[in-house]
Each structure stands twice: as C-alpha cells, then as structure tokens.
Design an enzyme around this catalytic site. Structure first.
Site, PDB file in Angstrom:
ATOM      1  N   SER A 180       0.839  -1.205   0.000  1.00 22.69           N
ATOM      2  CA  SER A 180       0.000   0.000   0.000  1.00 22.69           C
ATOM      3  C   SER A 180       0.868   1.247   0.000  1.00 22.69           C
ATOM      4  O   SER A 180       1.861   1.323   0.724  1.00 22.69           O
ATOM      5  CB  SER A 180      -0.904   0.034   1.225  1.00 22.69           C
ATOM      6  OG  SER A 180      -1.574   1.281   1.321  1.00 22.69           O
ATOM      7  N   TYR A 230      -3.275  -1.814   9.476  1.00 21.09           N
ATOM      8  CA  TYR A 230      -3.178  -2.197   8.067  1.00 21.09           C
ATOM      9  C   TYR A 230      -1.809  -1.860   7.487  1.00 21.09           C
ATOM     10  O   TYR A 230      -1.143  -2.707   6.886  1.00 21.09           O
ATOM     11  CB  TYR A 230      -4.280  -1.486   7.282  1.00 21.09           C
ATOM     12  CG  TYR A 230      -4.273  -1.746   5.799  1.00 21.09           C
ATOM     13  CD1 TYR A 230      -4.762  -2.932   5.284  1.00 21.09           C
ATOM     14  CD2 TYR A 230      -3.783  -0.778   4.910  1.00 21.09           C
ATOM     15  CE1 TYR A 230      -4.765  -3.164   3.911  1.00 21.09           C
ATOM     16  CE2 TYR A 230      -3.792  -1.005   3.552  1.00 21.09           C
ATOM     17  CZ  TYR A 230      -4.282  -2.200   3.053  1.00 21.09           C
ATOM     18  OH  TYR A 230      -4.272  -2.421   1.706  1.00 21.09           O
TER      19      TYR A 230
END
Length: 247
Positions: A139, A152
């Site tokens: 990400s 996350y």
C-alpha cells in the site's frame, strides 16, 4: 502472442475489486487462472466474466484465509501439478484508531493480511515452476499518515520486508518476488471516490491529476508476471500516480 500463454496463475481475493481485475487481465494475457475468495458467488461472477471475454478459468478455490491452515487447504484443493504465478492480493482493511483496535480485529488482520501471505507462498513454493513469479500487494499509505490505518499499514511493512527477503531466498530458482503498492484506486466499492469532495482530496495528493483505476494495478501485475520483468526481483513498485509528490 499473448505474454502469459499457457502459464498457470493463482490470485487470492479475486472475487471482486482489484483482485478480480488482476485475474481478468492475466487471463486475457493467456494465463489459466485459479480464482480464490471466501465467497463462492463472487468467484462464479468473476469466472463468468473471464470466460465471456475468452479467458480460461482453471479452478475456483473457496477458502477462509483467517484459518491458520489456509496454505495447506489451498494446496490440498489444487487441481494442477504446477503453477507459474502467485498473486497475494487478498486482504481486509477495517478503519480503526490505535485505541479502537482490539485483539480480535488485530488477529484477523494478521491472519488474513500477513500470515496467509507467508504460508500460502511457502506451501505453494514446491508447486511453482522455476522462473515463476510471486507478486504481493502492499500500500502507498506507507508514505503518509492516514487516520485509522495503523494496523493495516504496519502489516504492509511486513509484506514489503517479506518480499525482499523471499526474493533473496528463492532467487536461485529464477523465481522473482516483487510487491506493488497501489495508491487510491476506484474499484466502485466506495462511493466517496466519485464525489466532488473525494475527487478533490485524492487529486490534490497526487502528482498525476487523474483517479486511480484497477487497470493501472492489473497492468503492473501483468508486466511483473511477464518475461519482460525477468530481471526485476525484490522491488517495491509504487503504482499511485505520484502520491504525496504533488507541490
């Protein structure tokens, strides 16, 4: 000649979103795709779309990646002797502040976003042809602070370190291991991406003034899976429109 003709590719989390787009793109490049997801109806929808476009679906595998034996379950259900491409795409991203993350949520995110990537790669490695490809999804939120994403993004830090170390460990077999870090991608699942406010916020953060599309990620995966990327390994590739590079 299609770039991936005859190759066998498995994509986790390919029932919808970016995973489904990746599966469709690899199939159009000639790969026999193995679709994986938790929900069988999503797998069937993706499979039907791929077949309608002329692609070949080798197999559907329904399994829960929160199961600690997920890697064993997937290998036991494989109906092929060898695979060439593994895309570790599946993941969950509940938005919670540090104080709101309880052990149940933390464990679920570790199981699905981290443990499954590690052990699916490990269990499938004996099935992988020399010269194969492992592609992990990270990400681009690692570049900034985004409220609610502490767990996350921390786990994505593991994924990037894992990518580099696995590339070193199995490079002798000619298997490349790389990761793609998507930016903000409009998969159609979040209506905010298409609001005036959402578009303004997203574009203000990007050097390239256009919204991210799933095809940008599937293009990058198709490249890394191809022979043209045979000398790229251990790379973390940001596909994010120049996120956080805007003046």
């Amino acid at each position: 000649m299609k770039n991936l003709t005859g190759k066998v590719a498995m994509i986790t989390g390919s029932g919808r979103g970016i995973g489904a787009h990746i599966a469709k793109r690899l199939a159009l490049e000639g790969a026999y795709v193995i679709l994986h997801d938790l929900e069988i109806h999503l797998l069937e929808e993706t499979a039907n779309e791929i077949r309608a476009a002329g692609g070949i679906v080798q197999q559907l595998i329904q399994s829960d990646l929160s199961d600690h034996d997920a890697g064993d379950t997937i290998t036991q259900r494989l109906n092929v002797e060898k695979i060439d491409i593994l895309v570790n795409n599946a993941g969950i991203a509940p938005v919670r502040s540090f104080q709101e993350v309880d052990q149940s949520m933390f464990n679920a995110m570790v199981d699905i976003n981290m443990r499954a990537v590690f052990f699916i790669s490990q269990k499938l490695l004996p099935y992988m042809n020399d010269g194969g490809r492992i592609i992990n999804i990270s990400s681009s939120l690692k570049k900034t602070y985004a409220p609610g994403f502490i767990t996350y993004v921390s786990i994505k830090g593991f994924i990037e370190a894992f990518t580099k170390y696995l590339a070193g460990e199995i490079g002798g077999r000619g298997i490349t291991v790389n990761a793609i870090s998507p930016g903000a991608i409009n998969t159609g699942l979040n209506p905010w991406f298409e609001t005036e406010e959402g578009i303004k916020v997203l574009l203000n953060d990007q050097a390239l003034k256009k919204l991210g599309q799933p095809s940008y990620i599937s293009d990058a995966v198709a490249f890394l899976a191809s022979e043209q990327a045979s000398w790229i390994s251990g790379a973390i590739i940001d596909v994010d429109g120049g996120f956080k590079l805007a003046p």
